[in-house]
Write an enzyme that holds these catalytic residues in place. Structure first.
Site, short mmCIF file in Angstrom:
data_model
loop_
_atom_site.label_atom_id
_atom_site.label_comp_id
_atom_site.label_asym_id
_atom_site.label_seq_id
_atom_site.Cartn_x
_atom_site.Cartn_y
_atom_site.Cartn_z
N GLU A 1 0.84 -1.21 0.00
CA GLU A 1 0.00 0.00 0.00
C GLU A 1 0.87 1.25 0.00
O GLU A 1 2.01 1.21 0.45
CB GLU A 1 -0.89 0.01 1.27
CG GLU A 1 -2.34 -0.35 1.00
CD GLU A 1 -3.16 0.76 0.34
OE1 GLU A 1 -2.68 1.42 -0.60
OE2 GLU A 1 -4.30 0.96 0.79
N ASP A 2 0.29 2.33 -0.49
CA ASP A 2 1.01 3.60 -0.49
C ASP A 2 1.10 4.18 0.92
O ASP A 2 2.17 4.57 1.38
CB ASP A 2 0.34 4.60 -1.45
CG ASP A 2 -1.17 4.73 -1.25
OD1 ASP A 2 -1.77 3.98 -0.43
OD2 ASP A 2 -1.78 5.58 -1.92
N ILE A 3 -0.05 4.21 1.63
CA ILE A 3 -0.07 4.90 2.92
C ILE A 3 -1.09 4.25 3.84
O ILE A 3 -2.15 3.81 3.39
CB ILE A 3 -0.37 6.41 2.71
CG1 ILE A 3 -0.12 7.21 3.99
CG2 ILE A 3 -1.75 6.65 2.17
CD1 ILE A 3 -0.05 8.72 3.75
N ASP B 1 -3.38 5.14 6.87
CA ASP B 1 -3.91 6.31 7.58
C ASP B 1 -4.73 5.82 8.77
O ASP B 1 -4.17 5.55 9.83
CB ASP B 1 -4.73 7.15 6.59
CG ASP B 1 -5.18 8.47 7.17
OD1 ASP B 1 -4.86 8.75 8.33
OD2 ASP B 1 -5.88 9.23 6.46
N GLY C 1 -6.19 2.94 8.81
CA GLY C 1 -5.99 1.49 8.84
C GLY C 1 -7.26 0.71 8.51
O GLY C 1 -7.23 -0.51 8.41
N LEU C 2 -8.36 1.42 8.31
CA LEU C 2 -9.65 0.74 8.10
C LEU C 2 -9.67 -0.01 6.77
O LEU C 2 -10.12 -1.15 6.70
CB LEU C 2 -10.80 1.75 8.17
CG LEU C 2 -11.04 2.32 9.58
CD1 LEU C 2 -12.00 3.51 9.52
CD2 LEU C 2 -11.59 1.25 10.52
N ASP D 1 -2.31 10.65 -4.46
CA ASP D 1 -2.95 11.70 -5.25
C ASP D 1 -3.70 12.72 -4.39
O ASP D 1 -4.03 12.47 -3.24
CB ASP D 1 -3.98 11.06 -6.20
CG ASP D 1 -5.21 10.54 -5.44
OD1 ASP D 1 -5.03 9.73 -4.52
OD2 ASP D 1 -6.34 10.99 -5.75
P1 IMP Z 1 -7.14 4.31 5.60
O1 IMP Z 1 -5.85 3.76 6.15
O2 IMP Z 1 -8.25 3.32 5.54
O3 IMP Z 1 -7.56 5.59 6.29
O4 IMP Z 1 -6.97 4.71 4.08
C1 IMP Z 1 -5.75 4.97 3.50
C2 IMP Z 1 -6.03 5.54 2.11
O5 IMP Z 1 -6.37 6.93 2.24
C3 IMP Z 1 -4.78 5.47 1.26
O6 IMP Z 1 -4.72 4.31 0.48
C4 IMP Z 1 -4.90 6.75 0.43
O7 IMP Z 1 -5.63 6.47 -0.74
C5 IMP Z 1 -5.69 7.71 1.28
N1 IMP Z 1 -4.82 8.70 1.97
C6 IMP Z 1 -4.61 8.80 3.30
N2 IMP Z 1 -3.75 9.79 3.60
C7 IMP Z 1 -3.41 10.35 2.41
C8 IMP Z 1 -2.52 11.43 2.05
O8 IMP Z 1 -1.86 12.10 2.87
N3 IMP Z 1 -2.42 11.72 0.71
C9 IMP Z 1 -3.11 11.03 -0.23
N4 IMP Z 1 -3.94 9.99 0.05
C10 IMP Z 1 -4.08 9.66 1.37
MG MG Z 2 -5.17 4.60 -1.97
#
Ligand code: IMP
Ligand code: MG
Length: 184
Positions: free
Chosen positions: A98-100, A102, A104-105, A159
């Site tokens: 994964e790229d990031i 955040d 974690g959901l 993005d």
């Molecule tokens: P989460 O961990 O379920 O909140 O979702 C993570 C997703 O939110 C990532 O795969 C990204 O697509 C998006 N995301 C979270 N933070 C950023 C950011 O700083 N820049 C761009 N996309 C982000």
């Molecule tokens: Mg993403």
């Protein structure tokens, strides 16, 4: 060269490339002689997955998955699979890329879904982690960088309204860029 839309570069392409080489070396050691599949979660992982895959020297499969984002489905808490894997991962060792990370959901839902496909093992590689915002604990085996403070970043696959994925570094967009690209 830094784009005018970027206020500051947090991780240069050289820093990222060094880190990816380190991670690839660990993966080479950890999965020697084991059937390995890298799974990229689209779209954000396409750059990190292609660099990581090319830095890994042991044989491996590459596959992709696309899911609806958690924000779209917050009411139901169910993530829809928009594009599923093409090949079986049964008895294979899986690394989800994964790229990031955040909240974690998204990733924790994906891991639950993948576990039902009976892989031999499953682990996670992420380029960036926002440490203060993890709502759901996801165990990260291979980590690029901890983003602290957790700013909104773009580049290297990440993005803002689909723009900036192509930047070869990770940086913070300017307020002007946020406004300019707010309605695509
Ligand atoms: P989460 O961990 O379920 O909140 O979702 C993570 C997703 O939110 C990532 O795969 C990204 O697509 C998006 N995301 C979270 N933070 C950023 C950011 O700083 N820049 C761009 N996309 C982000
Ligand atoms: Mg993403």
């Amino acid at each position: 060269m830094r784009s005018n839309d970027i206020e500051k570069v947090l991780y240069s392409s050289e820093q990222i490339s060094e880190k990816i080489k380190e991670i690839a070396k660990q993966i080479d050691n950890d999965y020697q002689d084991k059937p390995l599949t890298l799974i990229g979660i689209l779209k954000g992982s396409y750059i990190v997955l292609s660099d990581l895959s090319r830095a890994i020297t042991i044989p491996h499969h590459v596959d992709f998955m696309s899911v609806s984002s958690y924000e779209d489905t917050e009411s139901t808490g169910v993530i829809k699979v928009l594009m599923d894997l093409r090949n079986s991962i049964k008895n294979r060792n899986v690394i989800v890329v994964e790229d990031i990370l955040d909240s974690g959901l998204t990733l924790s839902h994906i891991l639950e879904m993948l576990k039902t496909k009976e892989p031999a093992s499953i682990s996670v590689a992420v380029l960036l982690r926002k440490p203060t915002q993890v709502k759901k604990n996801v165990d990260v085996k291979y980590l690029g960088f901890d983003l602290n403070p957790p700013e909104f970043v773009v580049g290297y696959g990440l993005d803002y309204n689909e723009y900036f994925r192509n930047l070869p570094y990770v940086g913070v967009p300017t307020q002007e860029a946020i406004e300019k690209y707010s309605n695509k």
